[in-house]
Design a protein around this motif. Structure first.
Motif, PDB file in Angstrom:
ATOM      1  N   PRO A  88       1.404  -1.647  -0.024  1.00  0.00           N
ATOM      2  CA  PRO A  88      -0.198   0.565   0.009  1.00  0.00           C
ATOM      3  C   PRO A  88       0.887   1.305   0.156  1.00  0.00           C
ATOM      4  O   PRO A  88       2.377   1.308   0.810  1.00  0.00           O
ATOM      5  CB  PRO A  88      -0.938  -0.090   1.153  1.00  0.00           C
ATOM      6  CG  PRO A  88      -0.774  -1.911   2.162  1.00  0.00           C
ATOM      7  CD  PRO A  88       0.366  -1.788   1.405  1.00  0.00           C
ATOM      8  N   GLY A  89       0.168   2.235  -1.175  1.00  0.00           N
ATOM      9  CA  GLY A  89       1.233   3.329  -0.803  1.00  0.00           C
ATOM     10  C   GLY A  89       2.029   3.566  -2.177  1.00  0.00           C
ATOM     11  O   GLY A  89       2.843   4.732  -2.158  1.00  0.00           O
ATOM     12  N   SER A  90       2.278   2.272  -2.922  1.00  0.00           N
ATOM     13  CA  SER A  90       3.505   1.514  -4.077  1.00  0.00           C
ATOM     14  C   SER A  90       4.738   3.138  -3.460  1.00  0.00           C
ATOM     15  O   SER A  90       5.349   3.290  -4.900  1.00  0.00           O
ATOM     16  CB  SER A  90       2.924   2.707  -5.304  1.00  0.00           C
ATOM     17  OG  SER A  90       1.616   2.067  -5.067  1.00  0.00           O
ATOM     18  N   HIS A  91       5.691   2.488  -2.290  1.00  0.00           N
ATOM     19  CA  HIS A  91       6.468   2.535  -2.125  1.00  0.00           C
ATOM     20  C   HIS A  91       7.021   4.205  -2.462  1.00  0.00           C
ATOM     21  O   HIS A  91       7.276   4.633  -3.131  1.00  0.00           O
ATOM     22  CB  HIS A  91       7.416   1.856  -3.163  1.00  0.00           C
ATOM     23  CG  HIS A  91       8.307   0.670  -2.392  1.00  0.00           C
ATOM     24  ND1 HIS A  91       9.272   0.640  -1.980  1.00  0.00           N
ATOM     25  CD2 HIS A  91       7.835  -0.384  -1.451  1.00  0.00           C
ATOM     26  CE1 HIS A  91      10.006  -0.104  -1.420  1.00  0.00           C
ATOM     27  NE2 HIS A  91       8.268  -0.725  -1.183  1.00  0.00           N
ATOM     28  N   GLY A  92       5.525   4.932  -2.134  1.00  0.00           N
ATOM     29  CA  GLY A  92       5.796   7.214  -2.711  1.00  0.00           C
ATOM     30  C   GLY A  92       5.245   6.854  -3.714  1.00  0.00           C
ATOM     31  O   GLY A  92       5.405   8.170  -3.694  1.00  0.00           O
ATOM     32  N   ALA A 113       2.432  -0.709 -11.111  1.00  0.00           N
ATOM     33  CA  ALA A 113       0.696  -1.232 -11.858  1.00  0.00           C
ATOM     34  C   ALA A 113       0.323  -0.906 -10.043  1.00  0.00           C
ATOM     35  O   ALA A 113      -0.929  -0.473 -10.981  1.00  0.00           O
ATOM     36  CB  ALA A 113       1.018  -2.811 -11.143  1.00  0.00           C
ATOM     37  N   ARG A 114       0.822  -0.248  -9.143  1.00  0.00           N
ATOM     38  CA  ARG A 114      -0.230  -0.805  -7.710  1.00  0.00           C
ATOM     39  C   ARG A 114      -0.460   0.668  -7.718  1.00  0.00           C
ATOM     40  O   ARG A 114      -1.972   0.906  -7.912  1.00  0.00           O
ATOM     41  CB  ARG A 114       1.108  -0.906  -6.103  1.00  0.00           C
ATOM     42  CG  ARG A 114      -0.219  -0.642  -5.149  1.00  0.00           C
ATOM     43  CD  ARG A 114      -0.679  -1.694  -4.814  1.00  0.00           C
ATOM     44  NE  ARG A 114      -1.210  -1.538  -3.719  1.00  0.00           N
ATOM     45  CZ  ARG A 114      -1.610  -2.641  -2.653  1.00  0.00           C
ATOM     46  NH1 ARG A 114      -1.502  -4.084  -2.372  1.00  0.00           N
ATOM     47  NH2 ARG A 114      -2.414  -2.186  -1.523  1.00  0.00           N
ATOM     48  N   ALA A 115       0.539   1.918  -8.544  1.00  0.00           N
ATOM     49  CA  ALA A 115       0.231   2.847  -8.433  1.00  0.00           C
ATOM     50  C   ALA A 115      -1.583   3.191  -9.486  1.00  0.00           C
ATOM     51  O   ALA A 115      -1.748   4.361  -8.997  1.00  0.00           O
ATOM     52  CB  ALA A 115       1.532   4.208  -8.426  1.00  0.00           C
ATOM     53  N   ALA A 116      -1.348   2.865 -10.213  1.00  0.00           N
ATOM     54  CA  ALA A 116      -1.951   2.758 -11.280  1.00  0.00           C
ATOM     55  C   ALA A 116      -4.039   1.914 -10.308  1.00  0.00           C
ATOM     56  O   ALA A 116      -4.532   3.048 -10.612  1.00  0.00           O
ATOM     57  CB  ALA A 116      -1.509   1.353 -12.487  1.00  0.00           C
ATOM     58  N   PHE A 117      -3.524   0.957 -10.015  1.00  0.00           N
ATOM     59  CA  PHE A 117      -4.789   0.725  -9.091  1.00  0.00           C
ATOM     60  C   PHE A 117      -4.646   2.014  -8.530  1.00  0.00           C
ATOM     61  O   PHE A 117      -6.746   2.247  -7.671  1.00  0.00           O
ATOM     62  CB  PHE A 117      -4.820  -0.329  -8.695  1.00  0.00           C
ATOM     63  CG  PHE A 117      -4.740  -1.789  -9.311  1.00  0.00           C
ATOM     64  CD1 PHE A 117      -5.861  -2.339 -10.113  1.00  0.00           C
ATOM     65  CD2 PHE A 117      -3.991  -2.336  -9.662  1.00  0.00           C
ATOM     66  CE1 PHE A 117      -6.244  -2.717 -11.044  1.00  0.00           C
ATOM     67  CE2 PHE A 117      -3.008  -3.050 -10.659  1.00  0.00           C
ATOM     68  CZ  PHE A 117      -4.947  -3.866 -11.330  1.00  0.00           C
ATOM     69  N   GLU A 118      -4.518   2.450  -7.108  1.00  0.00           N
ATOM     70  CA  GLU A 118      -4.455   3.048  -6.192  1.00  0.00           C
ATOM     71  C   GLU A 118      -5.206   4.575  -7.003  1.00  0.00           C
ATOM     72  O   GLU A 118      -6.087   5.087  -6.414  1.00  0.00           O
ATOM     73  CB  GLU A 118      -3.283   3.305  -4.962  1.00  0.00           C
ATOM     74  CG  GLU A 118      -3.011   1.913  -4.656  1.00  0.00           C
ATOM     75  CD  GLU A 118      -2.114   2.355  -3.656  1.00  0.00           C
ATOM     76  OE1 GLU A 118      -1.909   1.489  -2.672  1.00  0.00           O
ATOM     77  OE2 GLU A 118      -0.782   3.030  -3.833  1.00  0.00           O
ATOM     78  N   GLY A 119      -4.466   4.945  -7.720  1.00  0.00           N
ATOM     79  CA  GLY A 119      -4.824   6.499  -8.381  1.00  0.00           C
ATOM     80  C   GLY A 119      -6.143   6.220  -9.193  1.00  0.00           C
ATOM     81  O   GLY A 119      -6.725   6.733  -8.438  1.00  0.00           O
ATOM     82  N   GLN A 139      -6.160   5.094   4.882  1.00  0.00           N
ATOM     83  CA  GLN A 139      -6.268   6.904   4.801  1.00  0.00           C
ATOM     84  C   GLN A 139      -5.623   7.388   4.057  1.00  0.00           C
ATOM     85  O   GLN A 139      -5.092   8.569   3.865  1.00  0.00           O
ATOM     86  CB  GLN A 139      -6.824   6.607   6.000  1.00  0.00           C
ATOM     87  CG  GLN A 139      -8.793   6.210   6.241  1.00  0.00           C
ATOM     88  CD  GLN A 139      -9.627   6.772   4.817  1.00  0.00           C
ATOM     89  OE1 GLN A 139      -9.807   8.271   4.952  1.00  0.00           O
ATOM     90  NE2 GLN A 139     -10.152   5.734   3.834  1.00  0.00           N
ATOM     91  N   ALA A 140      -3.834   6.654   4.855  1.00  0.00           N
ATOM     92  CA  ALA A 140      -2.771   7.843   4.340  1.00  0.00           C
ATOM     93  C   ALA A 140      -2.602   7.282   2.834  1.00  0.00           C
ATOM     94  O   ALA A 140      -2.423   8.487   2.651  1.00  0.00           O
ATOM     95  CB  ALA A 140      -1.777   6.437   5.412  1.00  0.00           C
ATOM     96  N   VAL A 141      -2.589   6.874   2.202  1.00  0.00           N
ATOM     97  CA  VAL A 141      -2.185   6.225   0.655  1.00  0.00           C
ATOM     98  C   VAL A 141      -3.227   7.850   0.914  1.00  0.00           C
ATOM     99  O   VAL A 141      -2.635   8.084  -0.283  1.00  0.00           O
ATOM    100  CB  VAL A 141      -2.593   4.845   0.226  1.00  0.00           C
ATOM    101  CG1 VAL A 141      -2.371   5.287  -1.145  1.00  0.00           C
ATOM    102  CG2 VAL A 141      -1.926   4.009   1.219  1.00  0.00           C
ATOM    103  N   ARG A 142      -4.562   7.493   0.422  1.00  0.00           N
ATOM    104  CA  ARG A 142      -5.376   8.220   0.211  1.00  0.00           C
ATOM    105  C   ARG A 142      -4.754   9.824   0.827  1.00  0.00           C
ATOM    106  O   ARG A 142      -5.155  10.817  -0.618  1.00  0.00           O
ATOM    107  CB  ARG A 142      -7.095   8.429   0.810  1.00  0.00           C
ATOM    108  CG  ARG A 142      -7.867   8.789   0.659  1.00  0.00           C
ATOM    109  CD  ARG A 142      -8.900   8.257  -0.433  1.00  0.00           C
ATOM    110  NE  ARG A 142     -10.524   9.716  -0.483  1.00  0.00           N
ATOM    111  CZ  ARG A 142     -10.032  10.066  -1.032  1.00  0.00           C
ATOM    112  NH1 ARG A 142      -8.983  10.851  -2.300  1.00  0.00           N
ATOM    113  NH2 ARG A 142     -11.232  11.305  -1.113  1.00  0.00           N
ATOM    114  N   GLN A 143      -4.546   9.986   1.687  1.00  0.00           N
ATOM    115  CA  GLN A 143      -4.293  11.593   1.882  1.00  0.00           C
ATOM    116  C   GLN A 143      -2.839  11.788   0.669  1.00  0.00           C
ATOM    117  O   GLN A 143      -2.861  12.958   0.823  1.00  0.00           O
ATOM    118  CB  GLN A 143      -3.775  10.903   3.077  1.00  0.00           C
ATOM    119  CG  GLN A 143      -3.337  12.679   3.829  1.00  0.00           C
ATOM    120  CD  GLN A 143      -4.574  13.881   3.763  1.00  0.00           C
ATOM    121  OE1 GLN A 143      -5.765  13.322   3.889  1.00  0.00           O
ATOM    122  NE2 GLN A 143      -4.319  14.685   2.806  1.00  0.00           N
TER     123      GLN A 143
END
Length: 484
Positions: free
Chosen positions: A318-322, A358-364, A464-468
């Motif tokens: 989670p957070g995709s390493h920033g 890849a993770r950043a694409a899903f989280e975005g 919620q930290a990732v969202r922030q």
């Protein structure tokens, strides 16, 4: 009570489900594609002869599918405008779909009434290219002869109901369908004929708006036809969502809708205030970038499909390493940034790995949809449970991240034609009311959708930290985007 049928005439096909009136159990079903040729580019045409819908309906209902059925409900694609002359004949093919031809007409209409806020107050939405009111403006400007001959305005489900009833003098629609036209207000429950005149250049006859449990009529054979509704409202009704529920649809673009007690006028134009099929309201917020974000990332990483992208993303954390992706690849509607591009932020040597992108694409993608959810929450809409629809909802990376990013329980229903089921449930309601066995204010209680339920659990704080992290990058890149 017996059996009823629900008919969903989507942009590409007709699907019919025959259901038990008491439980909603599907007894049999039919399917047929519309006999419509693709455009030269392989896309859907913007002009369609409505007879194509009738032909596929007849084919889908073949083989005695409707034997014993006592009532039929009709769901159909929204924004399909069918202009008729005074004799009830089509003036030209139906105008369907997004129809980019009408983009200039949409801007014209916004200016003609005095801006976005004026439209939001008038009918709960700001004209978009797809809406019937905008298509009327396009028709008036581009095909003035056809516009002049247009005497009656129907949408796809109105036209199909009218045909099933044998083309009676009375023409009907429902609150749900009417609320998407751009000339009916969900807030006051009435048409704005002045907006029809503003768009078309003259008045036209509009269908009578029926209540949720009212019948449009009965065929000569004694088959009850319910009011019908648009696909969005029918799908919500078929899913069985209620107050506290939202639906997030993952298509190439995304949409977020929730059940609410009142119509929401939104001067920014981000909320489209629709009515639902039960007497409540369905505020909708759309994003331009959902699964197209995932497809773009898969292509960039040389992956063959979204399943491979999901597997790769699960190797990250989670957070995709920033890494943060603002997924505004086609510009964006929510927030209103039509001419912007996507942004990839947080690049460091240790984050420059395929799994983190890849993770950043899903989280975005999911954070963009969480922004849309927050637009509704910010207007007092209660969201405790999120139904996640679309093929991408099955991906493990989506299911792992969505509950914590949305801050709610996530329900992933099994794939089914919920619009057809909603149409059938409406038919059962109208039938029950006509027989005196159901309350016109309370729809029949049917079995809920078979679904997987995902809880945020211990991951909520991390999500919620990732969202922030996402919100911080969005605010730095596009300051005040949600306050504009």
């Amino acid at each position: 009570m017996g059996i009823v049928a629900g008919l969903d005439s989507s942009p590409d096909f007709t699907r019919i489900v025959v259901c038990d009136t008491d439980t909603g159990a599907v007894l049999r079903q039919g399917y047929a594609p519309h006999p419509v040729e693709s455009t030269e580019s392989g896309g859907r045409p913007s002009d369609v002869d409505p007879q194509a819908w009738l032909l596929s309906l007849g084919e889908a209902a073949g083989g005695g599918l409707l034997e014993g059925v006592q009532a039929i409900g009709v769901s159909a694609q929204q924004n399909g405008l069918v202009p008729l002359d005074a004799q009830g004949n089509t003036v030209r093919p139906a105008l369907v779909g997004g129809d980019k031809r009408a983009q200039v007409a949409a801007a014209d209409l916004v200016d003609a009434l005095g801006g976005r806020e004026a439209w939001a107050q008038a009918v709960g939405c700001v004209p978009q290219a797809a809406q019937p009111v905008t298509k009327l403006r396009w028709l008036n400007r581009t095909e003035p002869d056809a516009a002049q001959r247009t005497a009656v305005l129907l949408q796809a489900h109105d036209w199909l109901v009218w045909q099933l009833l044998g083309r009676p003098l009375r023409r009907t629609t429902d609150r749900g369908g009417a609320s998407g036209t751009g000339y009916w207000s969900a807030a006051i429950g009435a048409y704005r004929p002045d907006l029809v005149e503003l768009a078309l250049g003259h008045q036209a006859t509009l269908p009578e708006v029926l209540g949720p449990s009212e019948a449009a009529g009965t065929t000569p054979e004694g088959l009850l036809i319910s009011a019908g509704t648009g696909e969005t409202m029918a799908a919500a009704f078929g899913l069985g969502i209620g107050l506290g529920d939202a639906v997030v649809s993952l298509g190439a673009s995304g949409s977020v809708m929730a059940v609410h007690t009142e119509a929401l006028a939104d001067p920014s134009g981000m909320i489209t205030s629709l009515a639902d099929a039960t007497g409540l309201h369905l505020p909708v917020v759309t994003t331009l970038n959902a699964v197209r974000t995932l497809r773009g990332a898969a292509e960039l990483l040389g992956l063959p499909d979204l399943e491979s992208l999901s597997e790769l993303a699960m190797k990250s954390t989670p957070g995709s390493h920033g890494l943060v992706l603002l997924p505004y690849l086609e510009g964006e509607r929510t927030p209103n940034l039509p001419h912007t591009a996507g942004t990839l932020a947080g690049l460091r040597r240790e984050s420059m790995r395929p799994e983190h992108l890849a993770r950043a694409a899903f989280e975005g993608m999911l954070c963009g949809l969480a922004d849309a959810l927050d637009v509704l929450r910010g207007r007092g809409v209660d969201v405790r449970r999120v139904f996640l629809l679309g093929a991408a909802a099955e991906l493990s990376a989506v299911q792992a991240a969505a509950p914590a990013l949305f801050g709610a329980q996530v329900v992933v229903p099994q794939p089914a034609d919920y619009a057809a089921l909603g149409a059938a449930r409406q038919a059962a309601w109208a039938l029950g009311v006509s027989q005196g066995t159901l309350d016109p204010r309370l729809p029949p209680v049917w079995q809920g959708a078979v679904a997987q339920v995902l809880e945020p659990g211990e991951e909520l704080a991390v999500g919620q930290a990732v969202r922030q992290q996402y919100v911080s990058v969005r605010e730095q890149t596009h300051p005040g985007a949600f306050r504009a």
